[in-house]
Design an enzyme around this catalytic site. Structure first.
Site, PDB file in Angstrom:
ATOM      1  N   ALA A 164       0.820  -1.213   0.000  1.00  0.00           N
ATOM      2  CA  ALA A 164       0.000   0.000   0.000  1.00  0.00           C
ATOM      3  C   ALA A 164       0.851   1.258   0.000  1.00  0.00           C
ATOM      4  CB  ALA A 164      -0.912  -0.005   1.220  1.00  0.00           C
ATOM      5  N   GLY A 168       2.057   2.834  -2.748  1.00  0.00           N
ATOM      6  CA  GLY A 168       1.962   3.619  -3.994  1.00  0.00           C
ATOM      7  C   GLY A 168       1.255   4.954  -3.817  1.00  0.00           C
ATOM      8  N   ARG A 224      -3.439   8.956 -10.126  1.00  0.00           N
ATOM      9  CA  ARG A 224      -4.631   9.129 -10.965  1.00  0.00           C
ATOM     10  C   ARG A 224      -5.903   9.416 -10.142  1.00  0.00           C
ATOM     11  NH1 ARG A 224      -4.316   3.799 -14.305  1.00  0.00           N
ATOM     12  NH2 ARG A 224      -2.848   3.251 -12.647  1.00  0.00           N
ATOM     13  N   GLN A 273       8.249   1.771   3.380  1.00  0.00           N
ATOM     14  CA  GLN A 273       9.052   1.679   2.154  1.00  0.00           C
ATOM     15  C   GLN A 273       9.264   3.122   1.685  1.00  0.00           C
ATOM     16  OE1 GLN A 273       7.080   0.314  -1.392  1.00  0.00           O
ATOM     17  NE2 GLN A 273       8.958  -0.526  -2.278  1.00  0.00           N
ATOM     18  N   GLY A 309      -3.368  -3.123  -1.422  1.00  0.00           N
ATOM     19  CA  GLY A 309      -4.211  -2.196  -0.676  1.00  0.00           C
ATOM     20  C   GLY A 309      -5.306  -1.561  -1.509  1.00  0.00           C
ATOM     21  N   ASN A 366      -7.805   2.768  -9.295  1.00  0.00           N
ATOM     22  CA  ASN A 366      -6.761   3.724  -9.666  1.00  0.00           C
ATOM     23  C   ASN A 366      -7.312   5.110  -9.921  1.00  0.00           C
ATOM     24  OD1 ASN A 366      -4.436   1.863  -9.844  1.00  0.00           O
ATOM     25  ND2 ASN A 366      -5.724   0.904 -11.388  1.00  0.00           N
ATOM     26  N   ASN A 370     -33.383  24.767  25.537  1.00  0.00           N
ATOM     27  CA  ASN A 370     -32.487  24.016  26.416  1.00  0.00           C
ATOM     28  C   ASN A 370     -31.123  24.659  26.561  1.00  0.00           C
ATOM     29  OD1 ASN A 370     -31.942  23.514  23.697  1.00  0.00           O
ATOM     30  ND2 ASN A 370     -31.110  21.484  24.099  1.00  0.00           N
ATOM     31  N   TYR A 371     -30.884  25.762  25.865  1.00  0.00           N
ATOM     32  CA  TYR A 371     -29.527  26.294  25.762  1.00  0.00           C
ATOM     33  C   TYR A 371     -29.546  27.786  26.015  1.00  0.00           C
ATOM     34  CZ  TYR A 371     -24.953  26.930  23.449  1.00  0.00           C
ATOM     35  OH  TYR A 371     -23.654  27.228  23.144  1.00  0.00           O
ATOM     36  N   ARG A 376     -50.035  34.185  29.123  1.00  0.00           N
ATOM     37  CA  ARG A 376     -50.508  34.811  27.900  1.00  0.00           C
ATOM     38  C   ARG A 376     -51.077  36.155  28.307  1.00  0.00           C
ATOM     39  NH1 ARG A 376     -55.144  31.291  25.527  1.00  0.00           N
ATOM     40  NH2 ARG A 376     -53.740  29.618  24.929  1.00  0.00           N
TER      41      ARG A 376
HETATM   42  C1  UD1 Z   1       1.268  -5.157 -10.633  1.00  0.00           C
HETATM   43  C2  UD1 Z   1       1.909  -6.440 -11.136  1.00  0.00           C
HETATM   44  C3  UD1 Z   1       1.191  -6.896 -12.396  1.00  0.00           C
HETATM   45  C4  UD1 Z   1      -0.278  -7.080 -12.118  1.00  0.00           C
HETATM   46  C5  UD1 Z   1      -0.881  -5.809 -11.533  1.00  0.00           C
HETATM   47  C6  UD1 Z   1      -2.274  -6.090 -11.056  1.00  0.00           C
HETATM   48  C7  UD1 Z   1       4.252  -6.270 -10.538  1.00  0.00           C
HETATM   49  C8  UD1 Z   1       5.613  -5.989 -11.024  1.00  0.00           C
HETATM   50  N1  UD1 Z   1       3.290  -6.180 -11.438  1.00  0.00           N
HETATM   51  O1  UD1 Z   1       1.509  -4.159 -11.612  1.00  0.00           O
HETATM   52  O2  UD1 Z   1       1.745  -8.121 -12.853  1.00  0.00           O
HETATM   53  O3  UD1 Z   1      -0.959  -7.432 -13.319  1.00  0.00           O
HETATM   54  O4  UD1 Z   1      -0.116  -5.365 -10.398  1.00  0.00           O
HETATM   55  O5  UD1 Z   1      -2.890  -4.896 -10.660  1.00  0.00           O
HETATM   56  O6  UD1 Z   1       4.066  -6.583  -9.387  1.00  0.00           O
HETATM   57  N2  UD1 Z   1       3.412  -0.916  -4.355  1.00  0.00           N
HETATM   58  C9  UD1 Z   1       4.177  -0.698  -3.240  1.00  0.00           C
HETATM   59  N3  UD1 Z   1       5.486  -0.358  -3.402  1.00  0.00           N
HETATM   60  C10 UD1 Z   1       6.038  -0.228  -4.629  1.00  0.00           C
HETATM   61  C11 UD1 Z   1       5.256  -0.456  -5.761  1.00  0.00           C
HETATM   62  C12 UD1 Z   1       3.946  -0.797  -5.590  1.00  0.00           C
HETATM   63  O7  UD1 Z   1       3.712  -0.798  -2.117  1.00  0.00           O
HETATM   64  O8  UD1 Z   1       7.247   0.086  -4.685  1.00  0.00           O
HETATM   65  C13 UD1 Z   1       2.012  -1.292  -4.183  1.00  0.00           C
HETATM   66  C14 UD1 Z   1       1.065  -0.278  -4.780  1.00  0.00           C
HETATM   67  O9  UD1 Z   1       0.664   0.677  -3.808  1.00  0.00           O
HETATM   68  C15 UD1 Z   1      -0.113  -1.153  -5.206  1.00  0.00           C
HETATM   69  C16 UD1 Z   1       0.535  -2.474  -5.533  1.00  0.00           C
HETATM   70  O10 UD1 Z   1       1.777  -2.490  -4.878  1.00  0.00           O
HETATM   71  O11 UD1 Z   1      -1.019  -1.368  -4.146  1.00  0.00           O
HETATM   72  C17 UD1 Z   1       0.712  -2.681  -7.026  1.00  0.00           C
HETATM   73  O12 UD1 Z   1       1.592  -1.709  -7.541  1.00  0.00           O
HETATM   74  P1  UD1 Z   1       1.405  -1.100  -8.984  1.00  0.00           P
HETATM   75  O13 UD1 Z   1       2.480  -0.115  -9.214  1.00  0.00           O
HETATM   76  O14 UD1 Z   1       0.009  -0.669  -9.198  1.00  0.00           O
HETATM   77  O15 UD1 Z   1       1.704  -2.372  -9.899  1.00  0.00           O
HETATM   78  P2  UD1 Z   1       1.273  -2.579 -11.388  1.00  0.00           P
HETATM   79  O16 UD1 Z   1       2.229  -1.892 -12.261  1.00  0.00           O
HETATM   80  O17 UD1 Z   1      -0.154  -2.271 -11.553  1.00  0.00           O
HETATM   81 MG    MG Z   2      -1.615  -1.189 -10.409  1.00  0.00          MG
END
Ligand code: UD1
Ligand code: MG
Length: 460
Positions: free
Chosen positions: A14, A16, A20, A78, A106, A231, A390-391, A444
């Site tokens: 979670a 990312g 978008r 991270q 997430g 997204n 009341n107030y 009254r």
């Molecule tokens: C990923 C998968 C892809 C799959 C798709 C499904 C990989 C390399 N690819 O791609 O095969 O079809 O999901 O939706 O795994 N996140 C982190 N840290 C990071 C990167 C991502 O926590 O450094 C989390 C994001 O918040 C998200 C999830 O991992 O919840 C997926 O990341 P995202 O960048 O959306 O991966 P996709 O490119 O969509």
């Molecule tokens: Mg994704």
């Protein structure tokens, strides 16, 4: 052979940004049915009764953490989002040495317990299990590459790295998978970022599994929407509708009459007895319980309310943190605010506001009143336009109205004040002192008429 159960760990990715979404709010904190996306995923993860839930956070980390103070989870920061493989690597030190890890996203909130259970069964503590889906339009997803002869999974290739032929594959990686932790320990550090996005792909471990002779088993979810991610606001709205549709169907399967299953929103838990009917455009928030034969009219909002059997709520009512006993009639256009308890057979009519008040059986306030911080007995009649004052601008005071009182219309009751049993209050009174039992009290000014009075006339 030993049958000893492995520890189950859940890691939710979670970190990312969710660009978008065009929002200040971290993506996973956007809500479906009144609960954050992340909360949905945590709740699902919990349904497997794992030994540990880890959440990898990055963007808006403090805010995400703060939103889930009540949850017993391990937070993993991270700092830089270098890819899904890198994200899981950050969690590695927290994982049970001999356990298995379920990876969830997430932003994929509608995954079902049944599907996760299946994934766990198939992985059997030693295999890799992967949730895949077949999409007509697989663009953007990682593709599942299978051995031409055996049909076994060989690798996952990301959209941006896929050849033209690979891009034609419609079986995609949902990202949800289960991997034995001993394997993660050996594979994750091996992953490189030698790809078109310069990211550490978690999906690369599939090829490593194949190399090391670890079986990769795939399953698919029963419903396409289980694997949909959020997204954008459009997708958020779409998943909200799917969630609500599913909820409506469950309600109807339990016997609830919904005048239109597409026009109801449940943002919490709605528990219904038998023969409940709900008209269009109602919203239920928090925990709402409706007893047998309750009828809810159109356009009502109920939040954390317990409604006993036989109650009729007419259209356009807002009811919050209240308890309504048997056979009450409420509305149309009533507002019941927190702390209100209505005993059985109470009638609350149009444009009546009740706050933090207890009203006894058979009492009525049918029109245009404000009843705040009051204790009202049984068989009381509150006339139209009655206000409990009341107030005083600083303090709030209680109004006590005992049994069998009749309050005439347009009366002000200046709290603290008590209206004793059997009192009748003349219409238009301002009551500031306790009234005696069974007497008529009124304040009254005497009505006067001026016999020879003439209206002023304009001079011509
Ligand atoms: C990923 C998968 C892809 C799959 C798709 C499904 C990989 C390399 N690819 O791609 O095969 O079809 O999901 O939706 O795994 N996140 C982190 N840290 C990071 C990167 C991502 O926590 O450094 C989390 C994001 O918040 C998200 C999830 O991992 O919840 C997926 O990341 P995202 O960048 O959306 O991966 P996709 O490119 O969509
Ligand atoms: Mg994704």
């Amino acid at each position: 052979m030993h049958t000893e159960e492995k520890k189950v760990n859940v890691v939710i990715l979670a970190a990312g940004a969710g660009k978008r979404m065009h929002s200040m709010l971290p993506k996973v904190l956007h809500e479906i049915a009144g609960r954050s996306l992340l909360q949905h995923v945590v709740d699902r993860g919990r349904s497997l009764m794992p030994d540990k839930i880890c959440i990898v956070i990055g963007h808006g980390a403090a805010q995400v953490k703060h939103s889930m103070l009540a949850e017993d989870v391990n937070w993993i920061l991270q700092d830089q989002q270098l890819g899904t493989g890198h994200a899981l690597l950050q969690a590695l030190p927290q994982l049970d040495a001999n356990g298995v890890t379920l990876v969830l996203y997430g932003d994929v909130p509608l995954i079902s317990q049944g599907t996760l259970q299946k994934l766990m069964t198939v992985s059997a503590g030693k295999y890799c299990s992967l949730l895949t889906a077949v999409f007509d339009n697989p663009f953007g997803y990682g593709r599942i590459i299978r051995d031409f002869e055996t049909g076994e999974v060989a690798a996952i290739v990301e959209q941006k790295d896929a050849t033209v032929d690979q891009q034609k594959i419609c079986e995609i990686n949902t990202g949800i998978m289960m991997i034995p932790n001993v394997r993660l320990h050996s594979w994750l550090p091996e992953i490189s970022n030698n790809n078109s996005q310069r990211e550490y792909y978690l999906t690369d471990i599939i090829a490593l599994a194949v190399r090391d002779g670890v079986e990769v088993k795939t399953i698919q979810a029963d419903n396409y929407w289980e694997v949909l991610g959020v997204n954008s606001k459009t997708q958020l709205a779409k998943l909200e509708r799917i969630y609500q549709e599913n909820y409506s169907r469950e309600l109807m399967e339990k016997g609830v009459r919904l005048m239109d299953p597409e026009r109801i929103d449940v943002r919490g838990d709605l528990n219904c007895g038998s023969d409940v009917s709900i008209d269009i455009n109602c919203i239920f928030e928090g925990t709402v319980t409706l007893g047998n034969s309750v009828q809810i009219g159109a356009h009502c909002v109920l939040r954390n309310v317990r409604v006993a059997s036989g109650v009729i709520i007419q259209p356009f009512c807002m009811i919050e943190d209240a308890e309504i006993e048997e056979a009450c009639k409420i509305g149309p256009y009533a507002r019941i605010r927190p702390g209100t308890k209505l005993a059985s057979q109470v009638h609350i009519g149009n444009f009546v506001e009740v706050k933090n008040s207890q009203i006894g059986p058979y009492s009525k306030a049918n029109h245009l009143s404000y009843i705040g911080d009051s204790t009202i007995g049984q068989h009381v009649n509150i006339g139209a336009g009655t206000i409990t004052c009341n107030y005083d601008g600083v303090n709030k005071y209680r109004t006590v109205i005992e049994d069998d009182v009749f309050i005439g219309s347009d009366t002000q009751l200046i709290a603290p004040v008590k209206i004793a049993r059997g009192s009748t209050i003349g219409a238009g009174s301002t009551i500031t002192k306790e009234t005696p039992e069974n007497q008529l009290t009124l304040s009254r000014s005497k009505q006067v008429s001026i016999a020879n009075w003439r209206r002023p006339e304009k001079k011509k």
